[in-house]
Write a protein that holds these residues in place. Structure first.
Motif, PDB file in Angstrom:
ATOM      1  N   ALA A  19       0.640  -1.188  -0.142  1.00 15.88           N
ATOM      2  CA  ALA A  19       0.083  -0.020   0.049  1.00 15.88           C
ATOM      3  C   ALA A  19       0.832   1.466  -0.081  1.00 15.88           C
ATOM      4  O   ALA A  19       0.664   2.202  -0.849  1.00 15.88           O
ATOM      5  N   TRP A  20       1.821   1.370   1.217  1.00 17.95           N
ATOM      6  CA  TRP A  20       2.647   2.480   0.881  1.00 17.95           C
ATOM      7  C   TRP A  20       3.654   2.926  -0.556  1.00 17.95           C
ATOM      8  O   TRP A  20       3.129   4.042  -0.713  1.00 17.95           O
ATOM      9  N   PRO A  21       4.255   1.928  -1.120  1.00 19.92           N
ATOM     10  CA  PRO A  21       4.754   2.200  -2.349  1.00 19.92           C
ATOM     11  C   PRO A  21       3.644   2.836  -3.360  1.00 19.92           C
ATOM     12  O   PRO A  21       3.676   3.408  -4.273  1.00 19.92           O
ATOM     13  N   MET A  22       2.387   1.793  -3.115  1.00 22.59           N
ATOM     14  CA  MET A  22       1.072   2.472  -4.220  1.00 22.59           C
ATOM     15  C   MET A  22       0.705   3.822  -4.172  1.00 22.59           C
ATOM     16  O   MET A  22       0.352   4.595  -4.991  1.00 22.59           O
ATOM     17  N   ILE A  23       0.695   4.135  -2.584  1.00 23.45           N
ATOM     18  CA  ILE A  23       0.231   5.634  -2.258  1.00 23.45           C
ATOM     19  C   ILE A  23       1.306   6.632  -2.828  1.00 23.45           C
ATOM     20  O   ILE A  23       0.870   7.679  -3.630  1.00 23.45           O
ATOM     21  N   ALA A  24       2.567   6.615  -2.632  1.00 26.23           N
ATOM     22  CA  ALA A  24       3.453   7.301  -2.987  1.00 26.23           C
ATOM     23  C   ALA A  24       3.546   7.332  -4.780  1.00 26.23           C
ATOM     24  O   ALA A  24       3.525   8.341  -5.261  1.00 26.23           O
ATOM     25  N   GLY A  25       3.212   6.378  -5.424  1.00 25.85           N
ATOM     26  CA  GLY A  25       3.158   6.221  -6.856  1.00 25.85           C
ATOM     27  C   GLY A  25       2.025   6.861  -7.299  1.00 25.85           C
ATOM     28  O   GLY A  25       2.282   7.516  -8.682  1.00 25.85           O
ATOM     29  N   VAL A  26       0.809   6.724  -6.609  1.00 27.71           N
ATOM     30  CA  VAL A  26      -0.339   7.459  -7.120  1.00 27.71           C
ATOM     31  C   VAL A  26      -0.184   8.895  -7.177  1.00 27.71           C
ATOM     32  O   VAL A  26      -0.602   9.583  -8.029  1.00 27.71           O
ATOM     33  N   VAL A  27       0.309   9.294  -5.979  1.00 28.89           N
ATOM     34  CA  VAL A  27       0.683  10.930  -5.945  1.00 28.89           C
ATOM     35  C   VAL A  27       1.391  11.387  -7.315  1.00 28.89           C
ATOM     36  O   VAL A  27       0.867  12.418  -7.728  1.00 28.89           O
ATOM     37  N   ILE A  28       2.660  10.801  -7.209  1.00 24.81           N
ATOM     38  CA  ILE A  28       3.625  10.782  -8.310  1.00 24.81           C
ATOM     39  C   ILE A  28       2.855  10.943  -9.599  1.00 24.81           C
ATOM     40  O   ILE A  28       3.018  11.891 -10.524  1.00 24.81           O
ATOM     41  N   ALA A  29       2.027   9.925  -9.953  1.00 23.42           N
ATOM     42  CA  ALA A  29       1.654   9.721 -11.431  1.00 23.42           C
ATOM     43  C   ALA A  29       0.527  10.642 -11.455  1.00 23.42           C
ATOM     44  O   ALA A  29       0.422  11.116 -13.063  1.00 23.42           O
ATOM     45  N   THR A  30      -0.191  10.998 -10.545  1.00 24.00           N
ATOM     46  CA  THR A  30      -1.387  12.013 -10.930  1.00 24.00           C
ATOM     47  C   THR A  30      -0.642  13.443 -11.178  1.00 24.00           C
ATOM     48  O   THR A  30      -0.953  14.173 -12.184  1.00 24.00           O
ATOM     49  N   ALA A  31       0.461  13.843 -10.281  1.00 22.61           N
ATOM     50  CA  ALA A  31       1.005  15.138 -10.566  1.00 22.61           C
ATOM     51  C   ALA A  31       1.449  15.059 -12.158  1.00 22.61           C
ATOM     52  O   ALA A  31       1.574  16.003 -12.605  1.00 22.61           O
ATOM     53  N   SER A  32       2.265  13.906 -12.526  1.00 20.71           N
ATOM     54  CA  SER A  32       2.975  14.039 -13.732  1.00 20.71           C
ATOM     55  C   SER A  32       1.812  13.982 -14.847  1.00 20.71           C
ATOM     56  O   SER A  32       2.301  14.493 -15.905  1.00 20.71           O
ATOM     57  N   SER A  33       0.809  13.427 -14.793  1.00 17.84           N
ATOM     58  CA  SER A  33      -0.294  13.276 -15.696  1.00 17.84           C
ATOM     59  C   SER A  33      -0.711  15.008 -15.915  1.00 17.84           C
ATOM     60  O   SER A  33      -0.982  15.102 -16.990  1.00 17.84           O
ATOM     61  N   LEU A  34      -0.675  15.499 -14.809  1.00 20.93           N
ATOM     62  CA  LEU A  34      -1.387  17.045 -14.989  1.00 20.93           C
ATOM     63  C   LEU A  34      -0.357  18.139 -15.458  1.00 20.93           C
ATOM     64  O   LEU A  34      -0.428  19.130 -16.036  1.00 20.93           O
ATOM     65  N   PHE A  35       0.638  17.903 -14.819  1.00 22.89           N
ATOM     66  CA  PHE A  35       2.004  18.922 -15.020  1.00 22.89           C
ATOM     67  C   PHE A  35       2.962  18.448 -15.963  1.00 22.89           C
ATOM     68  O   PHE A  35       3.941  19.364 -16.232  1.00 22.89           O
ATOM     69  N   VAL A  36       3.328  17.135 -16.349  1.00 19.17           N
ATOM     70  CA  VAL A  36       4.366  16.639 -16.954  1.00 19.17           C
ATOM     71  C   VAL A  36       4.190  16.236 -18.277  1.00 19.17           C
ATOM     72  O   VAL A  36       4.919  16.360 -19.339  1.00 19.17           O
ATOM     73  N   SER A  37       2.885  15.375 -18.676  1.00 18.58           N
ATOM     74  CA  SER A  37       2.638  14.772 -19.813  1.00 18.58           C
ATOM     75  C   SER A  37       2.384  15.590 -20.931  1.00 18.58           C
ATOM     76  O   SER A  37       2.823  15.476 -21.930  1.00 18.58           O
ATOM     77  N   GLY A  38       1.652  16.685 -20.725  1.00 19.12           N
ATOM     78  CA  GLY A  38       1.402  17.836 -21.601  1.00 19.12           C
ATOM     79  C   GLY A  38       2.635  18.588 -22.134  1.00 19.12           C
ATOM     80  O   GLY A  38       2.688  18.799 -23.175  1.00 19.12           O
ATOM     81  N   PRO A  39       3.230  19.002 -21.045  1.00 17.81           N
ATOM     82  CA  PRO A  39       4.404  19.782 -21.507  1.00 17.81           C
ATOM     83  C   PRO A  39       5.712  18.952 -22.235  1.00 17.81           C
ATOM     84  O   PRO A  39       6.161  19.223 -23.110  1.00 17.81           O
ATOM     85  N   ILE A  40       5.718  17.585 -21.888  1.00 21.11           N
ATOM     86  CA  ILE A  40       6.633  16.745 -22.646  1.00 21.11           C
ATOM     87  C   ILE A  40       6.111  16.674 -24.224  1.00 21.11           C
ATOM     88  O   ILE A  40       7.002  16.535 -25.049  1.00 21.11           O
ATOM     89  N   LEU A  41       4.802  16.494 -24.403  1.00 17.03           N
ATOM     90  CA  LEU A  41       4.154  16.453 -25.767  1.00 17.03           C
ATOM     91  C   LEU A  41       4.561  17.609 -26.559  1.00 17.03           C
ATOM     92  O   LEU A  41       4.888  17.518 -27.650  1.00 17.03           O
ATOM     93  N   ALA A  42       4.122  18.734 -25.796  1.00 17.60           N
ATOM     94  CA  ALA A  42       4.822  19.800 -26.580  1.00 17.60           C
ATOM     95  C   ALA A  42       6.128  20.134 -26.506  1.00 17.60           C
ATOM     96  O   ALA A  42       6.549  20.535 -27.875  1.00 17.60           O
ATOM     97  N   TRP A  43       6.917  19.729 -25.766  1.00 21.95           N
ATOM     98  CA  TRP A  43       8.558  19.875 -25.965  1.00 21.95           C
ATOM     99  C   TRP A  43       8.780  18.916 -27.219  1.00 21.95           C
ATOM    100  O   TRP A  43       9.671  19.248 -28.375  1.00 21.95           O
TER     101      TRP A  43
END
Length: 287
Positions: free
Chosen positions: A245-269
């Protein structure tokens, strides 16, 4: 800015993997793990002294679940003689105690488990790469794989920094996280692809921004629901379940942040690297 921060965190995570390094469990190092149960509270100090005096190798002792339980670990090249020595030390310090669980993993098996876990992670990433490459234009596929790599490295960095034990349960959590992270990226990229069909001459960055605004609530609510299920498992599920559970909690927070803040800029770049990228994306999607 998001790409810079994400890359810096991933570099720091990779550094943490080597220093201090992951806390490898007996699944990967070999050794014996025994769960002790007593009718009364386990005297940890006396038991620790008995283990140090009677058990060869580096024996560790920690509370497990409730005061009447304890977890004993001896890592390295051990055998049945080590198990017998632990049982004798326990009989001396905690008369009448028994063992609920005894796991003995030899060095050959631990090496095979480590290789199998690495192969499983590699095949999962490869399968996601093939799926995204077939479903999306190459800019989307490359962006999703880059962000997935950043998600996994940051999650493993958190595991290393916090000292959570790395065992087969951790591998299961990382495999689950890979699927969760890719699903999040597919939702974001699907919305961008839909808007590109009607974008006309609208800049790609504007299309990405509008798409992210529309999936913002969905990503947050999905992650909140997932965390609502994982948190009770981590807090009250016991050590075995908490290791997932603990690694999944860390991963879910990281994955959600990257979906909103990183995936779009990566595509534009990535698109900016090709002079006709935006037009090419729109034309290929429309076709």
């Amino acid at each position: 800015m998001a790409l810079t921060v994400s890359a810096a965190l991933s570099l720091g995570a990779i550094f943490a993997i080597f220093l201090p390094g992951p806390n490898l469990g007996i699944d990967f190092t070999g050794g014996v793990q025994m769960v002790l149960r007593s009718d009364t509270a386990v005297p940890l100090a006396e038991l620790r002294a008995a283990l140090a005096a009677g058990v060869p190798g580096d024996a560790s002792l920690q509370a497990f679940g409730n005061p009447n339980e304890a977890l004993i670990r001896v890592q390295g090249d051990v055998g049945q003689a080590t198990v017998t020595a632990v049982e004798a030390a326990v009989a001396q310090a905690v008369p009448g105690a028994g063992f609920d669980q005894i796991d003995l993993v030899g060095p050959t098996i631990s090496g095979e488990l480590a290789m199998t876990g690495l192969i499983a992670l590699s095949l999962a990433v490869l399968a996601m790469l093939v799926y995204i490459w077939i479903r999306f234009e190459w800019h989307f596929a490359a962006g999703a794989i880059i962000v997935l790599f950043l998600d996994v490295t940051k999650t493993f960095g958190v595991i290393a920094v916090t000292g959570w034990e790395v065992n087969l349960t951790t591998i299961v959590a990382l495999l689950t996280l890979i699927g969760y992270s890719v699903n999040d990226k597919v939702v974001v990229y699907d919305r961008i692809r839909e808007h590109l069909r009607q974008a006309g001459d609208e800049p790609l960055t504007v299309v990405i921004d509008r798409s992210l605004n529309q999936v913002l609530a969905r990503c947050i609510f999905t992650s909140a629901t997932t965390l609502a299920a994982l948190l009770p498992m981590a807090i009250w599920g016991g050590p075995a379940v908490a290791g997932f559970a603990w690694p999944m909690i860390a991963g879910v927070v990281i994955a959600t942040a990257s979906s909103l803040f990183v995936s779009g800029p990566i595509l534009a770049w990535l698109a900016a690297r090709s002079p006709t990228a935006k037009t090419g994306l729109a034309v290929q999607i429309a076709g």
